[in-house]
Motif scaffolding. Structure first.
Motif, PDB file in Angstrom:
ATOM      1  N   TYR A  29       0.832  -1.200   0.000  1.00 38.44           N
ATOM      2  CA  TYR A  29       0.000   0.000   0.000  1.00 38.44           C
ATOM      3  C   TYR A  29       0.873   1.259   0.000  1.00 38.44           C
ATOM      4  CZ  TYR A  29      -3.433   3.477   1.410  1.00 38.44           C
ATOM      5  OH  TYR A  29      -4.229   4.596   1.461  1.00 38.44           O
ATOM      6  N   THR A  30       1.923   1.275   0.803  1.00 39.74           N
ATOM      7  CA  THR A  30       2.817   2.439   0.876  1.00 39.74           C
ATOM      8  C   THR A  30       3.446   2.728  -0.474  1.00 39.74           C
ATOM      9  OG1 THR A  30       3.281   2.093   3.222  1.00 39.74           O
ATOM     10  CG2 THR A  30       4.925   3.314   1.959  1.00 39.74           C
ATOM     11  N   GLY A  31       3.905   1.692  -1.154  1.00 34.83           N
ATOM     12  CA  GLY A  31       4.499   1.888  -2.471  1.00 34.83           C
ATOM     13  C   GLY A  31       3.510   2.440  -3.474  1.00 34.83           C
ATOM     14  N   LEU A  32       2.283   1.895  -3.465  1.00 26.90           N
ATOM     15  CA  LEU A  32       1.248   2.383  -4.376  1.00 26.90           C
ATOM     16  C   LEU A  32       0.903   3.837  -4.093  1.00 26.90           C
ATOM     17  CD1 LEU A  32      -0.972   1.840  -6.524  1.00 26.90           C
ATOM     18  CD2 LEU A  32      -2.457   1.128  -4.627  1.00 26.90           C
ATOM     19  N   ALA A  33       0.684   4.155  -2.821  1.00 26.65           N
ATOM     20  CA  ALA A  33       0.313   5.527  -2.460  1.00 26.65           C
ATOM     21  C   ALA A  33       1.412   6.511  -2.839  1.00 26.65           C
ATOM     22  CB  ALA A  33       0.020   5.598  -0.963  1.00 26.65           C
ATOM     23  N   HIS A  34       2.670   6.110  -2.656  1.00 24.21           N
ATOM     24  CA  HIS A  34       3.803   6.977  -2.992  1.00 24.21           C
ATOM     25  C   HIS A  34       3.839   7.280  -4.492  1.00 24.21           C
ATOM     26  CE1 HIS A  34       7.863   8.641  -2.704  1.00 24.21           C
ATOM     27  NE2 HIS A  34       8.197   7.869  -3.717  1.00 24.21           N
ATOM     28  N   LEU A  35       3.656   6.263  -5.310  1.00 22.22           N
ATOM     29  CA  LEU A  35       3.720   6.467  -6.750  1.00 22.22           C
ATOM     30  C   LEU A  35       2.544   7.295  -7.253  1.00 22.22           C
ATOM     31  CD1 LEU A  35       4.930   2.956  -7.903  1.00 22.22           C
ATOM     32  CD2 LEU A  35       6.209   5.091  -8.083  1.00 22.22           C
ATOM     33  N   VAL A  36       1.369   7.043  -6.713  1.00 19.51           N
ATOM     34  CA  VAL A  36       0.200   7.802  -7.158  1.00 19.51           C
ATOM     35  C   VAL A  36       0.301   9.261  -6.720  1.00 19.51           C
ATOM     36  CG1 VAL A  36      -2.303   8.037  -6.909  1.00 19.51           C
ATOM     37  CG2 VAL A  36      -1.292   5.783  -7.299  1.00 19.51           C
ATOM     38  N   ALA A  37       0.734   9.483  -5.486  1.00 24.35           N
ATOM     39  CA  ALA A  37       0.864  10.859  -4.998  1.00 24.35           C
ATOM     40  C   ALA A  37       1.896  11.643  -5.801  1.00 24.35           C
ATOM     41  CB  ALA A  37       1.234  10.857  -3.517  1.00 24.35           C
ATOM     42  N   GLY A  38       2.962  10.973  -6.235  1.00 22.16           N
ATOM     43  CA  GLY A  38       4.007  11.639  -7.006  1.00 22.16           C
ATOM     44  C   GLY A  38       3.930  11.344  -8.488  1.00 22.16           C
ATOM     45  N   ALA A  39       2.737  11.025  -8.978  1.00 19.56           N
ATOM     46  CA  ALA A  39       2.583  10.577 -10.362  1.00 19.56           C
ATOM     47  C   ALA A  39       3.157  11.565 -11.366  1.00 19.56           C
ATOM     48  CB  ALA A  39       1.106  10.311 -10.662  1.00 19.56           C
ATOM     49  N   ALA A  40       2.870  12.833 -11.187  1.00 21.53           N
ATOM     50  CA  ALA A  40       3.334  13.822 -12.164  1.00 21.53           C
ATOM     51  C   ALA A  40       4.855  13.827 -12.265  1.00 21.53           C
ATOM     52  CB  ALA A  40       2.816  15.206 -11.785  1.00 21.53           C
ATOM     53  N   GLY A  41       5.534  13.738 -11.118  1.00 20.34           N
ATOM     54  CA  GLY A  41       6.989  13.748 -11.125  1.00 20.34           C
ATOM     55  C   GLY A  41       7.605  12.512 -11.737  1.00 20.34           C
ATOM     56  N   HIS A  42       6.849  11.430 -11.748  1.00 20.08           N
ATOM     57  CA  HIS A  42       7.350  10.174 -12.333  1.00 20.08           C
ATOM     58  C   HIS A  42       6.846   9.949 -13.749  1.00 20.08           C
ATOM     59  CE1 HIS A  42       9.117   9.020  -8.569  1.00 20.08           C
ATOM     60  NE2 HIS A  42       7.968   9.030  -7.936  1.00 20.08           N
ATOM     61  N   GLY A  43       6.137  10.928 -14.304  1.00 18.48           N
ATOM     62  CA  GLY A  43       5.617  10.784 -15.656  1.00 18.48           C
ATOM     63  C   GLY A  43       4.491   9.781 -15.759  1.00 18.48           C
ATOM     64  N   LEU A  44       3.669   9.672 -14.701  1.00 19.43           N
ATOM     65  CA  LEU A  44       2.605   8.671 -14.654  1.00 19.43           C
ATOM     66  C   LEU A  44       1.236   9.332 -14.691  1.00 19.43           C
ATOM     67  CD1 LEU A  44       4.058   6.405 -11.812  1.00 19.43           C
ATOM     68  CD2 LEU A  44       4.306   6.096 -14.296  1.00 19.43           C
ATOM     69  N   ASP A  45       0.285   8.598 -15.225  1.00 18.39           N
ATOM     70  CA  ASP A  45      -1.110   9.021 -15.260  1.00 18.39           C
ATOM     71  C   ASP A  45      -1.832   8.303 -14.122  1.00 18.39           C
ATOM     72  OD1 ASP A  45      -3.784   9.481 -15.715  1.00 18.39           O
ATOM     73  OD2 ASP A  45      -3.768   8.817 -17.808  1.00 18.39           O
ATOM     74  N   ALA A  46      -2.158   9.019 -13.049  1.00 24.05           N
ATOM     75  CA  ALA A  46      -2.741   8.410 -11.860  1.00 24.05           C
ATOM     76  C   ALA A  46      -4.149   7.887 -12.094  1.00 24.05           C
ATOM     77  CB  ALA A  46      -2.754   9.422 -10.712  1.00 24.05           C
ATOM     78  N   SER A  47      -4.778   8.227 -13.206  1.00 23.11           N
ATOM     79  CA  SER A  47      -6.128   7.734 -13.494  1.00 23.11           C
ATOM     80  C   SER A  47      -6.114   6.378 -14.183  1.00 23.11           C
ATOM     81  CB  SER A  47      -6.878   8.738 -14.367  1.00 23.11           C
ATOM     82  OG  SER A  47      -6.353   8.767 -15.688  1.00 23.11           O
ATOM     83  N   ARG A  48      -4.925   5.883 -14.537  1.00 24.26           N
ATOM     84  CA  ARG A  48      -4.819   4.603 -15.262  1.00 24.26           C
ATOM     85  C   ARG A  48      -3.819   3.687 -14.547  1.00 24.26           C
ATOM     86  NH1 ARG A  48      -2.769   4.719 -20.323  1.00 24.26           N
ATOM     87  NH2 ARG A  48      -4.191   3.141 -21.148  1.00 24.26           N
ATOM     88  N   VAL A  49      -4.156   3.324 -13.317  1.00 26.53           N
ATOM     89  CA  VAL A  49      -3.287   2.474 -12.506  1.00 26.53           C
ATOM     90  C   VAL A  49      -3.949   1.118 -12.302  1.00 26.53           C
ATOM     91  CG1 VAL A  49      -2.164   2.173 -10.262  1.00 26.53           C
ATOM     92  CG2 VAL A  49      -2.269   4.448 -11.319  1.00 26.53           C
TER      93      VAL A  49
END
Length: 320
Positions: free
Chosen positions: A138-158
């Protein structure tokens, strides 16, 4: 108990060739031996998918100041934010690594969909019993979603996914996110997931001593995670998702399982309970397949068929 379903002939022949390298029954005293044997195996495959991905080592901070290790593979040359396949490795709660041999196949799948892939290095039992593994996931998922923009990720498609114990942890992480009001995910990809600590289903009894990961191994894994509480009345659904009283409000689920494996009945029941709760689930029961068949024998016809149906489901579910 009735006779078990027969193994698919091609898979049965492959299991015979594997011999002692794959045994159905693992007892607690063999955990270190199994870990050593797994660590000694070479991890082959292309972890860039022909240069289509770059690999990045990250850490998601825990509340105690330590970090959950993550590996993130990002598509090369994509200007738009990428959706994410958040992967949780298998290993019966007791073995495995987030840089496992399944990753190259996941990258090939993700490339077709324009997704990034992340893999979480959760802590293993029995050294780290529940809730450590699911909290790490859960911690890993929350971290990536919260920082999605900085990692070049689209948080709506996880998509949260995993196989075996990783599939169980993926289901548990999804439940935890729902109940905590945490990251909203688009889908859950649950491959022959380990869901029920009670270990007393018809298929668990039917397949005792046969195939891969039988009832003895299952008792070892759940005992490592839960200790004396395994099979008892008060097990958390965030440890064993089959214990959840409410399966409503979850993202669409893909579940698959073999007809000739310990987890068959609990996976079928989990899918049925999602439907009864008004949810969306696609279920595949592969005839004659044993646990982990597609990883152990990827070249088999049944393994290829199982792998082939995941891509169109993800494409439909993600709308891509």
């Amino acid at each position: 108990m009735t006779a078990p379903p027969p193994f698919d002939p091609e898979l049965a022949a492959a299991l015979e060739r594997l011999g002692d390298r794959v045994t159905p029954s693992i007892t607690p005293d063999r955990i270190q031996e199994v870990r050593a044997a797994r660590a000694a195996l070479p991890i082959g495959g292309d972890f860039t998918c022909g240069g289509a991905f770059t690999e990045h080592a990250l850490s998601a901070p825990r509340g105690d100041g330590t970090g959950v290790p993550l590996l993130l593979w990002r598509p090369v040359g994509s200007g738009a934010p990428a959706g994410l396949l958040y992967w949780i490795h298998g290993g019966g709660m007791i073995v495995g690594t987030h840089r496992g041999r399944e990753v190259p196949g996941l990258l090939a799948l993700a490339r077709e969909l324009g997704l990034a892939v992340a893999s979480v290095g959760y802590r293993l039992a029995p050294e780290h019993p529940h809730p450590a593994p699911v909290e790490d996931c859960y911690t890993g998922l929350a971290h990536l979603v919260a920082g999605a923009a900085g990692h070049g990720l689209d948080a709506s498609r996880v998509v949260v996914g995993g196989a075996s114990a990783g599939g169980g942890l993926a289901a548990a992480t999804t439940l935890l996110a729902r109940d905590r009001g945490g990251p909203r995910t688009a889908a859950q990809l649950l491959l022959y997931p380990m869901l029920d600590d009670r270990n007393d289903s018809g298929s668990a009894r039917q397949m005792a001593g046969l195939g891969v990961w039988d009832r003895t191994s299952n008792a070892t894994g759940w005992g490592a995670l839960l200790g004396a509480d395994a099979g008892g009345p008060d097990v958390s659904p965030y440890a064993a998702p089959a214990r959840a009283a409410d399966l409503s409000g979850l993202p669409p689920a893909f579940l698959d399982v073999g007809s000739a494996e310990t987890f068959r009945d609990e996976v079928v029941d989990y899918a049925a309970r999602i439907w009864r709760a008004g949810g969306e689930a696609e279920l595949h029961v592969w005839p004659g397949a044993y646990h982990g068949f597609d990883t152990l024998v990827p070249e088999a016809d049944l393994s290829r068929r199982a792998a082939a149906v995941r891509l169109p489901w993800l494409r439909r579910t993600l709308g891509g």
